[in-house]
Design a protein around this motif. Structure first.
Motif, PDB file in Angstrom:
ATOM      1  N   ARG A 157      -5.524  -0.017   0.740  1.00 12.13           N
ATOM      2  CA  ARG A 157      -6.464   0.200   1.846  1.00 12.13           C
ATOM      3  C   ARG A 157      -7.436   1.337   1.554  1.00 12.13           C
ATOM      4  NH1 ARG A 157      -2.529  -0.052   7.047  1.00 12.13           N
ATOM      5  NH2 ARG A 157      -1.616   1.772   6.105  1.00 12.13           N
ATOM      6  N   GLY A 158      -8.681   1.102   1.883  1.00 11.53           N
ATOM      7  CA  GLY A 158      -9.694   2.145   1.745  1.00 11.53           C
ATOM      8  C   GLY A 158     -10.083   2.659   3.123  1.00 11.53           C
ATOM      9  N   ARG A 159     -11.105   3.482   3.164  1.00 11.11           N
ATOM     10  CA  ARG A 159     -11.556   3.996   4.455  1.00 11.11           C
ATOM     11  C   ARG A 159     -12.284   2.913   5.248  1.00 11.11           C
ATOM     12  NH1 ARG A 159     -14.792   9.060   2.826  1.00 11.11           N
ATOM     13  NH2 ARG A 159     -14.868   7.881   0.899  1.00 11.11           N
ATOM     14  N   LYS A 203     -20.845   7.882 -10.766  1.00 12.26           N
ATOM     15  CA  LYS A 203     -19.962   6.796 -10.316  1.00 12.26           C
ATOM     16  C   LYS A 203     -18.681   7.378  -9.745  1.00 12.26           C
ATOM     17  CE  LYS A 203     -21.691   3.172 -13.290  1.00 12.26           C
ATOM     18  NZ  LYS A 203     -21.554   2.518 -14.576  1.00 12.26           N
ATOM     19  N   LYS A 204     -18.069   6.586  -8.878  1.00 10.87           N
ATOM     20  CA  LYS A 204     -16.880   7.081  -8.180  1.00 10.87           C
ATOM     21  C   LYS A 204     -15.645   6.946  -9.062  1.00 10.87           C
ATOM     22  CE  LYS A 204     -14.494   5.855  -3.866  1.00 10.87           C
ATOM     23  NZ  LYS A 204     -14.721   5.693  -2.415  1.00 10.87           N
ATOM     24  N   ILE A 205     -14.912   8.058  -9.199  1.00  7.01           N
ATOM     25  CA  ILE A 205     -13.688   8.016 -10.005  1.00  7.01           C
ATOM     26  C   ILE A 205     -12.448   8.124  -9.117  1.00  7.01           C
ATOM     27  CG2 ILE A 205     -13.655  10.515 -10.578  1.00  7.01           C
ATOM     28  CD1 ILE A 205     -12.814   9.559 -13.476  1.00  7.01           C
ATOM     29  N   SER A 211       0.873  -1.172   0.000  1.00  2.20           N
ATOM     30  CA  SER A 211       0.000   0.000   0.000  1.00  2.20           C
ATOM     31  C   SER A 211       0.917   1.231   0.000  1.00  2.20           C
ATOM     32  CB  SER A 211      -0.876  -0.027   1.263  1.00  2.20           C
ATOM     33  OG  SER A 211      -1.161   1.266   1.719  1.00  2.20           O
ATOM     34  N   THR A 212       0.640   2.194  -0.850  1.00  2.00           N
ATOM     35  CA  THR A 212       1.515   3.382  -0.883  1.00  2.00           C
ATOM     36  C   THR A 212       1.438   4.133   0.447  1.00  2.00           C
ATOM     37  OG1 THR A 212      -0.254   4.670  -1.921  1.00  2.00           O
ATOM     38  CG2 THR A 212       1.400   3.713  -3.396  1.00  2.00           C
ATOM     39  N   ASN A 213       0.273   4.119   1.105  1.00  2.07           N
ATOM     40  CA  ASN A 213       0.158   4.785   2.407  1.00  2.07           C
ATOM     41  C   ASN A 213       1.050   4.106   3.444  1.00  2.07           C
ATOM     42  OD1 ASN A 213      -1.845   6.566   1.506  1.00  2.07           O
ATOM     43  ND2 ASN A 213      -2.974   6.402   3.428  1.00  2.07           N
ATOM     44  N   ILE A 227      -1.449  11.355   2.952  1.00  2.00           N
ATOM     45  CA  ILE A 227      -2.591  11.499   2.050  1.00  2.00           C
ATOM     46  C   ILE A 227      -2.470  10.453   0.950  1.00  2.00           C
ATOM     47  CG2 ILE A 227      -3.746  13.066   0.444  1.00  2.00           C
ATOM     48  CD1 ILE A 227      -2.821  15.347   2.211  1.00  2.00           C
ATOM     49  N   GLY A 228      -3.411   9.514   0.923  1.00  2.00           N
ATOM     50  CA  GLY A 228      -3.381   8.456  -0.087  1.00  2.00           C
ATOM     51  C   GLY A 228      -4.542   8.639  -1.046  1.00  2.00           C
ATOM     52  N   ILE A 229      -4.231   8.625  -2.337  1.00  2.00           N
ATOM     53  CA  ILE A 229      -5.266   8.881  -3.336  1.00  2.00           C
ATOM     54  C   ILE A 229      -5.272   7.770  -4.383  1.00  2.00           C
ATOM     55  CG2 ILE A 229      -6.111  10.537  -5.071  1.00  2.00           C
ATOM     56  CD1 ILE A 229      -4.733  12.758  -3.497  1.00  2.00           C
TER      57      ILE A 229
HETATM   58  C1  BTN Z   1     -11.756   4.940  -0.163  1.00  2.00           C
HETATM   59  O1  BTN Z   1     -12.496   5.460  -0.999  1.00  2.00           O
HETATM   60  O2  BTN Z   1     -12.167   4.077   0.626  1.00  2.00           O
HETATM   61  C2  BTN Z   1     -10.319   5.384  -0.089  1.00  2.00           C
HETATM   62  C3  BTN Z   1      -9.436   4.689  -1.080  1.00  2.00           C
HETATM   63  C4  BTN Z   1      -8.000   5.164  -1.020  1.00  2.00           C
HETATM   64  C5  BTN Z   1      -7.100   4.338  -1.921  1.00  2.00           C
HETATM   65  C6  BTN Z   1      -5.718   4.907  -2.033  1.00  2.00           C
HETATM   66  S1  BTN Z   1      -4.805   4.118  -3.320  1.00  2.00           S
HETATM   67  C7  BTN Z   1      -3.342   4.886  -2.789  1.00  2.00           C
HETATM   68  C8  BTN Z   1      -3.361   4.885  -1.279  1.00  2.00           C
HETATM   69  N1  BTN Z   1      -2.814   3.647  -0.757  1.00  2.00           N
HETATM   70  C9  BTN Z   1      -3.724   2.905  -0.126  1.00  2.00           C
HETATM   71  O3  BTN Z   1      -3.525   1.786   0.398  1.00  2.00           O
HETATM   72  N2  BTN Z   1      -4.918   3.538  -0.132  1.00  2.00           N
HETATM   73  C10 BTN Z   1      -4.828   4.828  -0.801  1.00  2.00           C
END
Ligand code: BTN
Length: 234
Positions: A37-39, A104-106, A11-13, A120-122
């Motif tokens: 990883r997401g929220r 839709k989610k981009i 994961s980049t985060n 900050i992970g995007i």
């Molecule tokens: C979400 O919508 O739940 C958040 C998603 C965030 C994904 C990005 S991808 C780059 C960074 N590294 C991760 O593991 N998560 C964030």
């Protein structure tokens, strides 16, 4: 601003947190994540071609932690503006920090705190096809336009845009950003369900307020929410 690129990371985060001596706005990009990883602890799984990156931002003195609850909104807005420069589509800002287009989610954003910094992970759907688990709820730039984009260009545009907006924020110009965000408010006027804190509530979404909370009309009562999951009611 230095850019570190990797073929594959968990994961980049997670990875950026393990690096020493990174400067504010240095960026880590991965082509692929094995444990994205997401929220709310959700996994974030993407096919090849997505923009997956993280960078660090320093917490500034004199800005309280309450003020920093606006940070996700500023990031989401910056992703939207950065994308707009690359491809001028009708993006919407979905409180608290997602970017939507064609319903839709981009893009999704994960903000984490580490000492006096924010990670900050995007994730942006750029050239990728949607993973089967999110086929009906996600969309990529390429799926819309049929074009292939430079991921680096998108990433740099977004981080540059964020820098500008973060400077505005720390210089007391949050109101300017808020005005713009409210013009792009995806949830405005939609019937939504809010879960996550206590019982599920249903109402009509209004504006995003000065303190970053979302106004929701539940019957005749106006309430403001700062946490919880928002769903569009069916
Ligand atoms: C979400 O919508 O739940 C958040 C998603 C965030 C994904 C990005 S991808 C780059 C960074 N590294 C991760 O593991 N998560 C964030």
């Amino acid at each position: 601003m230095k850019i570190f690129k990797y073929e594959e990371l968990d994961s980049t985060n997670k990875f950026i947190k393990s690096l020493d001596n990174l400067q504010e706005y240095d960026i880590v990009i991965a082509k692929k994540q094995t444990a994205g990883r997401g929220r709310r602890g959700n996994p974030w799984t993407t096919e090849l071609g997505a923009g997956l990156f993280s960078f660090l931002v320093e917490e500034k003195e004199g800005i309280s932690i309450e003020e920093y609850t606006k940070l996700p909104l500023i990031i989401g807005y910056s992703v939207l503006k950065g994308l707009k420069k690359i491809e001028n589509l009708d993006y919407k800002f979905k409180w608290t920090n997602d970017v939507y287009v064609q319903d839709k989610k981009i893009s999704g954003i994960l903000v984490e705190k580490m000492e006096n910094k924010f990670v900050i992970g995007i994730g942006i759907n750029i050239n990728n096809k949607m993973h089967s688990s999110v086929e009906n709820i996600g969309i990529s730039l390429r799926e819309i336009t049929g074009k292939e984009y430079s991921i680096d260009e998108v990433v740099i545009e977004v981080v540059e845009e964020f820098k500008k907006n973060y400077d505005k924020f720390i210089n007391g110009k949050w109101e300017e950003i808020l005005l713009e965000i409210n013009k792009l408010n995806y949830l405005f006027g939609k019937r939504i369900k809010i879960s996550g804190i206590g019982e599920i509530q249903e109402g009509i979404a209004g504006d995003i307020l000065e303190d970053g909370r979302l106004e929701v009309y539940i019957g005749d009562i106006k309430k403001a929410f700062n946490i919880g999951e928002i769903h569009i009611a069916k």
